[in-house]
Motif scaffolding. Sequence first.
Motif, PDB file in Angstrom:
ATOM      1  N   GLU A   1       0.801  -1.225  -0.059  1.00 47.63           N
ATOM      2  CA  GLU A   1      -0.149  -0.030   0.093  1.00 47.63           C
ATOM      3  C   GLU A   1       0.969   1.235  -0.041  1.00 47.63           C
ATOM      4  O   GLU A   1       0.426   2.112  -0.620  1.00 47.63           O
ATOM      5  CB  GLU A   1      -0.944  -0.124   1.274  1.00 47.63           C
ATOM      6  N   ILE A   2       2.046   1.134   0.785  1.00 49.77           N
ATOM      7  CA  ILE A   2       2.814   2.389   0.761  1.00 49.77           C
ATOM      8  C   ILE A   2       3.418   2.527  -0.523  1.00 49.77           C
ATOM      9  O   ILE A   2       3.556   3.786  -0.949  1.00 49.77           O
ATOM     10  CB  ILE A   2       3.975   2.209   1.947  1.00 49.77           C
ATOM     11  N   ALA A   3       4.048   1.441  -1.282  1.00 51.00           N
ATOM     12  CA  ALA A   3       4.586   1.711  -2.674  1.00 51.00           C
ATOM     13  C   ALA A   3       3.423   2.431  -3.568  1.00 51.00           C
ATOM     14  O   ALA A   3       3.764   3.160  -4.291  1.00 51.00           O
ATOM     15  CB  ALA A   3       5.226   0.307  -3.097  1.00 51.00           C
ATOM     16  N   ALA A   4       2.359   1.772  -3.212  1.00 48.20           N
ATOM     17  CA  ALA A   4       1.086   2.541  -4.410  1.00 48.20           C
ATOM     18  C   ALA A   4       0.916   3.702  -4.033  1.00 48.20           C
ATOM     19  O   ALA A   4       0.847   4.646  -5.097  1.00 48.20           O
ATOM     20  CB  ALA A   4       0.054   1.430  -4.305  1.00 48.20           C
ATOM     21  N   ALA A   5       0.907   4.159  -2.703  1.00 47.79           N
ATOM     22  CA  ALA A   5       0.753   5.573  -2.261  1.00 47.79           C
ATOM     23  C   ALA A   5       1.827   6.484  -2.929  1.00 47.79           C
ATOM     24  O   ALA A   5       1.352   7.646  -3.251  1.00 47.79           O
ATOM     25  CB  ALA A   5       0.410   5.567  -0.877  1.00 47.79           C
ATOM     26  N   ILE A   6       3.089   5.988  -2.772  1.00 53.23           N
ATOM     27  CA  ILE A   6       4.319   6.605  -3.394  1.00 53.23           C
ATOM     28  C   ILE A   6       3.899   7.201  -4.850  1.00 53.23           C
ATOM     29  O   ILE A   6       4.243   8.213  -5.004  1.00 53.23           O
ATOM     30  CB  ILE A   6       5.372   6.047  -2.827  1.00 53.23           C
ATOM     31  N   LEU A   7       3.677   6.053  -5.393  1.00 49.44           N
ATOM     32  CA  LEU A   7       3.506   6.098  -7.019  1.00 49.44           C
ATOM     33  C   LEU A   7       2.502   7.329  -7.303  1.00 49.44           C
ATOM     34  O   LEU A   7       2.620   8.197  -8.048  1.00 49.44           O
ATOM     35  CB  LEU A   7       3.291   4.878  -7.591  1.00 49.44           C
ATOM     36  N   ALA A   8       1.285   7.137  -6.524  1.00 48.49           N
ATOM     37  CA  ALA A   8       0.163   7.915  -6.550  1.00 48.49           C
ATOM     38  C   ALA A   8       0.446   9.357  -6.504  1.00 48.49           C
ATOM     39  O   ALA A   8      -0.094  10.392  -6.780  1.00 48.49           O
ATOM     40  CB  ALA A   8      -0.929   7.620  -5.921  1.00 48.49           C
ATOM     41  N   ALA A   9       1.333   9.606  -5.186  1.00 50.20           N
ATOM     42  CA  ALA A   9       1.603  11.023  -4.677  1.00 50.20           C
ATOM     43  C   ALA A   9       2.687  11.579  -5.809  1.00 50.20           C
ATOM     44  O   ALA A   9       2.494  12.795  -6.218  1.00 50.20           O
ATOM     45  CB  ALA A   9       2.219  10.732  -3.368  1.00 50.20           C
ATOM     46  N   LYS A  10       3.413  10.840  -6.235  1.00 51.97           N
ATOM     47  CA  LYS A  10       4.384  11.198  -7.403  1.00 51.97           C
ATOM     48  C   LYS A  10       3.659  11.738  -8.715  1.00 51.97           C
ATOM     49  O   LYS A  10       3.999  12.827  -9.371  1.00 51.97           O
ATOM     50  CB  LYS A  10       5.459  10.308  -7.855  1.00 51.97           C
ATOM     51  N   LYS A  11       2.840  10.981  -9.027  1.00 53.88           N
ATOM     52  CA  LYS A  11       1.774  11.064 -10.154  1.00 53.88           C
ATOM     53  C   LYS A  11       0.968  12.493  -9.990  1.00 53.88           C
ATOM     54  O   LYS A  11       0.839  13.424 -10.827  1.00 53.88           O
ATOM     55  CB  LYS A  11       1.049  10.197 -10.244  1.00 53.88           C
ATOM     56  N   LYS A  12       0.435  12.659  -8.670  1.00 53.84           N
ATOM     57  CA  LYS A  12      -0.336  14.069  -8.423  1.00 53.84           C
ATOM     58  C   LYS A  12       0.561  15.128  -8.261  1.00 53.84           C
ATOM     59  O   LYS A  12       0.022  16.206  -9.014  1.00 53.84           O
ATOM     60  CB  LYS A  12      -1.107  13.837  -7.120  1.00 53.84           C
ATOM     61  N   LEU A  13       1.697  15.050  -8.047  1.00 52.42           N
ATOM     62  CA  LEU A  13       2.645  16.224  -7.919  1.00 52.42           C
ATOM     63  C   LEU A  13       2.732  16.483  -9.244  1.00 52.42           C
ATOM     64  O   LEU A  13       2.975  17.695  -9.529  1.00 52.42           O
ATOM     65  CB  LEU A  13       3.966  16.019  -7.062  1.00 52.42           C
ATOM     66  N   PHE A  14       3.243  15.659 -10.145  1.00 55.29           N
ATOM     67  CA  PHE A  14       3.220  15.587 -11.685  1.00 55.29           C
ATOM     68  C   PHE A  14       2.172  16.531 -12.255  1.00 55.29           C
ATOM     69  O   PHE A  14       2.156  17.499 -12.952  1.00 55.29           O
ATOM     70  CB  PHE A  14       3.550  14.641 -12.417  1.00 55.29           C
ATOM     71  N   GLU A  15       0.864  16.266 -11.944  1.00 57.00           N
ATOM     72  CA  GLU A  15      -0.305  16.711 -12.401  1.00 57.00           C
ATOM     73  C   GLU A  15      -0.331  18.105 -12.008  1.00 57.00           C
ATOM     74  O   GLU A  15      -0.887  18.895 -12.502  1.00 57.00           O
ATOM     75  CB  GLU A  15      -1.585  15.828 -12.140  1.00 57.00           C
ATOM     76  N   LEU A  16      -0.244  18.248 -10.764  1.00 55.66           N
ATOM     77  CA  LEU A  16      -0.175  19.797  -9.811  1.00 55.66           C
ATOM     78  C   LEU A  16       0.869  20.597 -10.763  1.00 55.66           C
ATOM     79  O   LEU A  16       0.535  21.745 -10.952  1.00 55.66           O
ATOM     80  CB  LEU A  16      -0.017  19.665  -8.498  1.00 55.66           C
TER      81      LEU A  16
END
Length: 72
Positions: free
Chosen positions: A16-31
């Motif tokens: 779950e942490i690995a998936a959340a890290i990936l999601a957070a990095k993706k969200k930062l890119f989108e922001l």
Amino acid sequence: MALPKIAEVRKMSDEEIAAAILAAKKKLFELRLQQATRRLEKTHEFKHTRHRLGQLLTVERERQLAQSTPEA
């Protein structure tokens, strides 16, 4: 919206942490993309996402160190 708590992250599994890290990095890119195109309305999300990413990476590293360090 309050900043996320690290206790929530510590309850997560490694996957779950690995998936959340990936999601957070993706969200930062989108922001960043929204900011560059001047469509970003909620600028505070940068802070929240970076904070969350830092928490996730910290807990991931703590677990890596705990596994590699022999209990002596």
